[in-house]
Scaffold this active site. Structure first.
Site, PDB file in Angstrom:
ATOM      1  N   VAL A   1       0.740  -1.678  -0.498  1.00  0.00           N
ATOM      2  CA  VAL A   1       0.078   0.267  -0.076  1.00  0.00           C
ATOM      3  C   VAL A   1       0.547   1.290   0.073  1.00  0.00           C
ATOM      4  O   VAL A   1       1.970   1.340   0.416  1.00  0.00           O
ATOM      5  CB  VAL A   1      -1.427   0.221   1.264  1.00  0.00           C
ATOM      6  CG1 VAL A   1      -1.718   1.087   1.283  1.00  0.00           C
ATOM      7  CG2 VAL A   1      -1.936  -1.165   1.279  1.00  0.00           C
TER       8      VAL A   1
ATOM      9  N   ASP B   1     -13.059 -10.573   8.417  1.00  0.00           N
ATOM     10  CA  ASP B   1     -11.587 -10.265   8.520  1.00  0.00           C
ATOM     11  C   ASP B   1     -11.598  -9.050   8.976  1.00  0.00           C
ATOM     12  O   ASP B   1     -10.203  -8.202   8.812  1.00  0.00           O
ATOM     13  CB  ASP B   1     -10.200 -10.107   6.934  1.00  0.00           C
ATOM     14  CG  ASP B   1      -8.874 -10.484   7.217  1.00  0.00           C
ATOM     15  OD1 ASP B   1      -9.425 -11.331   8.249  1.00  0.00           O
ATOM     16  OD2 ASP B   1      -8.205 -10.333   6.915  1.00  0.00           O
TER      17      ASP B   1
END
Ligand SMILES: *[C@@H]1O[C@H](CO)[C@@H](O)[C@H](O)[C@H]1NC(C)=O
Ligand SMILES: *[C@@H]1O[C@H](CO)[C@@H](O)[C@H](O)[C@H]1NC(C)=O
Ligand SMILES: *[C@@H]1O[C@H](CO)[C@@H](O)[C@H](O)[C@H]1NC(C)=O
Ligand SMILES: *[C@@H]1O[C@H](CO)[C@@H](O)[C@H](O)[C@H]1NC(C)=O
Ligand SMILES: *[C@@H]1O[C@H](CO)[C@@H](O)[C@H](O)[C@H]1NC(C)=O
Ligand SMILES: *[C@@H]1O[C@H](CO)[C@@H](O)[C@H](O)[C@H]1NC(C)=O
Length: 868
Positions: free
Chosen positions: A542, A657
């Site tokens: 990221v 998640d």
């Protein structure tokens, strides 16, 4: 008082010295009384430690009772359940009858052998607390119909479980076999019972070596696919003979220890894979009496009995037409119907191959209409150059119409009406293709449509996103990418007056383009410069970036190695979800990029990073620890985001998640839930769906970890763990802690029960006042409730939101008005600006995305791919 204690210790002393009495005497006398012993058997001494077949330890406790093959009859008394030092109990090959009593709580018991008797039932509580039990044999007892009791789950040390021929009925329990519950189970024998239904997916994670499920005796038997064995790489012996298993034999290349494989007398179809015939360890194979197709394989296998091979001579290849037809039905999962009908090696011999019409040796018509087919359309149809008509209508086919079919020059009709096809329709000659009744046909690219459209809740429900269309974008000035996708949202709120959207506005919303070219992203991130890395996840890196207009973005770039398969699935899932859901507590997706091998997702930037940073790493990062009220508000933000996912009109998404590293904070310290790569659409109604397990250790609900079954309650559990993290400042899993403290949820619940020690569990940085204490206790209770072992005992997210709202309200009246201003928490401002209405994206919110480096949490993520 003193005297009494003296007396007791004196008695104990005497019993040790003189061996007069053992604490087990009464139980053993009860056993002697209820058994019928053959004459001359003994058992006359007063001390049971001296009885034949019995053994005691030095404290005169009975440790072994071994009475196998001794011609005893009678029954077992419930008192044997009191022999708390018992390690071995064997009474096999006798004529014992009646109920097998509960041995509940005999935590030393390791081996129990009861086979070949006349027992009529087993106590449902039998296994409770048998935490040392390694081996149990119940074979050949005439029980009344019974199912494996839930209490078996207590026997986590099991190595061998044998219950052949003892009237076991129902399904193989879904979570019975999972490697997480039974990490040592190597032998599972359930032959000759009345089991029905499909093999549970949990089996694939089991370390079982010997698996015997053969010869179920009911009218219905075990059925469905045997694909689960593909992952059971420890297997040495498999017997599935005499059941109703169907579908093809899976890939066996991972089963390197397999010696014996018997699947005789099932309904298996398809071609025998070379991974089986070439398996070196294999010495004993039986495949007869199935519907196996293709060439008769060359290898030493018992093939007696029929199959549907094209030729009887081993190794001789089939006619090319047969090969092509098999490829075509492979894409449908080799339905039994074709395997039954297609016999021999000549589809045009006039023997009525179902669905096939020939002209001489050439196949001219393939008519598979209304055959209940699933799967996809194989491009191999193109091999039949003489084809004039293909009719696949009224099935349940998915995927796209293969481009190749346009090469069939004689094709007059391709009827694929009434299926679930999608994608662009290739260019056929006029009037050839009939696609009506495929609601998603024409929508392109990503098979986004695996996730059906959802409606937005509350007020917005009335002006829901009616239709989203996906189609290829043509090259444009600002993005030369051929593959970039364009998402058009049509008909937004056409009818709602409260929406503030007039018909014209709705028109404006059309053609919102969220494809972003790779060049724009390269510019924004300084060519993916390392200094812009915010974090690395299981699926990519990221980066922080800034667009020309100053908008800050976070860019997730997938690793090219994981682009195919599961990585691509998650990429699609994330786009599919984020383009459909909008909520101020869910991270906003600005767009994405699909060019060449590049797969990127572009999010709003969240400057304060992950929640982890603030609760676990605040010291290293020179941050102030979060105050209690701030933690409460963050918990409420997350709860609302998740509640929204769970309650989108009549459909519901499951995040799967949730964890503190997926919760991002804006400059206002409000939280948004991120990472939708694993999101699943929940099925209608209350039932669960089975998926491959994916998620993060420490946050996984037990039933999910064991069975792969997910309901929204899986998220509730993970949310409970996040609450525990907020309360304690400890990580869900912390390897640096001692054994009993490693797993936060387990430790927390224990601390919570022992009220005294509970205050020690609270994060030291939280200032505990009389005022905060009440709210801390309520949250602790809520956390425990969310982490209840049984999913049905966990609350819904709406309940969680209510509890948290009342706490926030009580604590911060000022916050309240801001937090409760819209009932749905729907972020209109951000939504409309995203849609290109009212304001630029840069003022879409003061809330922005970031994924600061949190390697430990990311590394914990394991994602074993996704099932359906
Ligand atoms: C199955 O169990 C019954 C007793 O319930 C026994 O009579 C029978 O012989 C057993 N069958 C086999 C094949 O062992
Ligand atoms: C043992 O089994 C019982 C009955 O199913 C269950 O209530 C209990 O929670 C189990 N205990 C453990 C430690 O798993
Ligand atoms: C398996 O058998 C059950 C009944 O026991 C039936 O409902 C189910 O449809 C069958 N599944 C398959 C794949 O044949
Ligand atoms: C294979 O052999 C069986 C038994 O001999 C016979 O019935 C069958 O027709 C043969 N199949 C082919 C394809 O020749
Ligand atoms: C294909 O089958 C469907 C369903 O039976 C039928 O309605 C349709 O007419 C058939 N198409 C052609 C081209 O024969
Ligand atoms: C077709 O598939 C869908 C989803 O996969 C399922 O809900 C539906 O029941 C299926 N229909 C038929 C006729 O098999």
């Amino acid at each position: 008082m003193m005297m009494a204690r003296g007396l007791v210790s004196m008695l104990c002393f005497m019993s040790l010295v003189y061996g007069q009495s053992t604490p087990d005497l009464a139980s053993m006398n009860a056993l002697r009384k209820s058994l019928t012993l053959p004459t001359g058997f003994g058992w006359t001494e007063t001390d049971p430690c001296l009885w034949k077949g019995c053994q005691c330890d030095t404290s005169k406790r009975i440790t072994r009772i071994q009475l196998g093959d001794t011609s005893i009859s009678g029954t077992l008394p419930s008192e044997i359940g009191k022999l708390s030092s018992l390690t071995v109990f064997e009474v096999m090959n006798n004529q014992l009858t009646g109920k097998i009593p509960s041995l509940s709580g005999l935590s030393s018991l390791q081996r129990v052998n009861l086979h070949d008797n006349r027992f009529t039932s087993i106590d449902a509580d039998f296994f409770t607390g048998l935490s040392s039990l390694q081996s149990l044999d119940l074979d050949n007892n005439p029980f009344g119909p019974w199912e494996i009791p839930l209490s078996l789950k207590n026997a986590t040390s099991l190595v061998e479980f044998s219950a052949n021929n003892c009237t076991l009925s129902g399904k193989v329990p879904p979570d019975f076999l999972g490697g997480l519950t039974f990490p040592s189970l190597t032998t599972l024998k359930l032959s000759a019972n009345f089991l029905v239904g499909e093999l549970p997916m949990s089996l694939s994670e089991s370390p079982v070596q010997v698996l015997l499920l053969n010869g179920q005796k009911g009218v219905e038997k075990l059925n469905g696919s045997i694909s689960v064995v593909q992952k059971m790489t420890a297997l040495t012996e498999v017997s599935l003979q005499g059941n109703g298993f169907s579908g093809p034999i899976p890939d066996f290349s991972g089963l390197v220890s397999l010696k014996s494989f018997n699947v005789r007398e099932n309904q298996l179809t398809g071609i025998v894979p070379s991974s089986l015939t070439e398996l070196e360890s294999l010495s004993d194979v039986a495949l007869g009496n199935n519907l196996l197709q293709g060439p008769t394989p060359i290898f030493k296998a018992d093939m007696t009995g029929l199959n549907s091979f094209c030729l009887n001579t081993s190794g001789t290849p089939c006619d090319p037409r047969v090969n092509t037809l098999l490829s075509i039905v492979e894409a449908f999962g080799y339905p039994v119907r074709f395997a039954q009908s297609w016999k021999g090696n000549d589809p045009c011999n006039g023997n009525g191959w179902v669905g096939i019409t020939c002209s001489g040796p050439d196949i001219t018509v393939i008519n598979f209409k209304n055959m209940g087919l699933t799967g996809t359309i194989s491009p191999r149809f193109v091999d039949f150059t003489s084809l004039q008509v293909i009719n696949l209508s009224q099935n349940n086919l998915t995927g796209a119409i293969p481009q190749e079919l346009t090469k069939l020059s004689k094709l007059k009709t391709l009827d694929v009406s009434n299926n679930h096809l999608y994608g662009k329709v290739p260019d056929f000659k006029p009037n050839v293709v009939e696609t009506s009744g495929n609601p998603d046909i024409g929508k392109d690219g990503l098979d986004l449509l695996q996730v059906p459209l959802v409606r937005l809740p509350g007020i917005v429900a009335r002006k829901h996103l009616k239709k989203m269309q996906y189609h290829k974008m043509h090259p444009q000035q600002d993005s030369g990418d051929q593959d970039a996708l364009k998402i058009t949202i049509e008909n937004l709120g056409a009818s709602g007056s409260e929406s503030g959207l007039s018909g014209n506005d709705a028109h404006l919303v059309e053609a919102v383009n969220i494809a972003i070219s790779i060049q724009v992203l390269r510019d924004a991130t300084d060519n993916f410069n390392e200094k812009n890395i915010l974090g690395r996840g299981g699926f990519g890196t990221v980066y922080k970036g800034e667009l020309h207009d100053g908008t800050k973005i976070a860019v997730k770039r997938m690793e090219s190695s994981i682009i195919s398969g599961k990585g691509l699935d998650e990429f699609k899932s994330e786009i599919a979800v984020l383009t459909r859901v909008r909520h101020r507590n869910l991270v906003v997706l600005h767009g994405y990029c699909l060019e060449g091998n590049e797969r990127l997702l572009v999010y709003q930037y969240m400057p304060q990073g992950t929640l982890c940073r603030y609760i676990f790493h605040w010291k290293d990062q020179h941050l102030e620890p979060l105050e209690w009220t701030r933690r409460l508000i963050i918990a409420l933000d997350v709860a609302r985001g998740v509640e929204y996912l769970h309650s989108l009109a009549h459909q519901s998404f499951i995040h799967r998640d949730l964890k503190s590293s997926n919760i991002l904070l804006g400059d206002d310290m409000h939280a948004k839930v991120a990472d939708f790569g694993l999101v699943r659409l929940a099925p209608e109604g209350a039932q669960s769906i089975e998926t491959k397990i994916a998620g993060t250790f420490g946050y996984l609900a037990p039933e999910y970890a064991v069975t792969g079954r997910v309901t929204t309650k899986v998220d509730v559990y993970s949310f409970g763990v996040i609450l525990m993290e907020l309360l304690t400042g400890r990580k869900a899993l912390d390897g640096t802690k001692s054994e009993e403290e490693v797993h936060l949820a387990t430790w927390f619940r224990r601390m919570f029960i022992e009220k005294d020690s509970f205050s020690k569990a609270i994060d030291k940085t939280i200032t505990i006042t009389e005022e905060t204490l009440g709210s801390i206790n309520t949250v602790a209770e809520l956390a425990s409730h969310c982490c209840a072992r049984e999913p049905q005992q966990r609350p819904d997210m709406s309940h969680v939101v209510n509890v948290l709202v009342s706490l926030v309200e009580q604590w911060k009246p000022a916050e309240r008005s801001r937090d409760l201003e819209d009932i749905n928490g729907f972020d209109y401002k951000s939504f409309f600006s995203q849609m290109g209405l009212g304001g630029s994206t840069s003022n879409a919110g003061n809330t922005l995305t970031s994924f600061p480096s949190q390697p430990p949490e990311f590394e914990n993520t394991f994602k074993s791919g996704q099932g359906r």
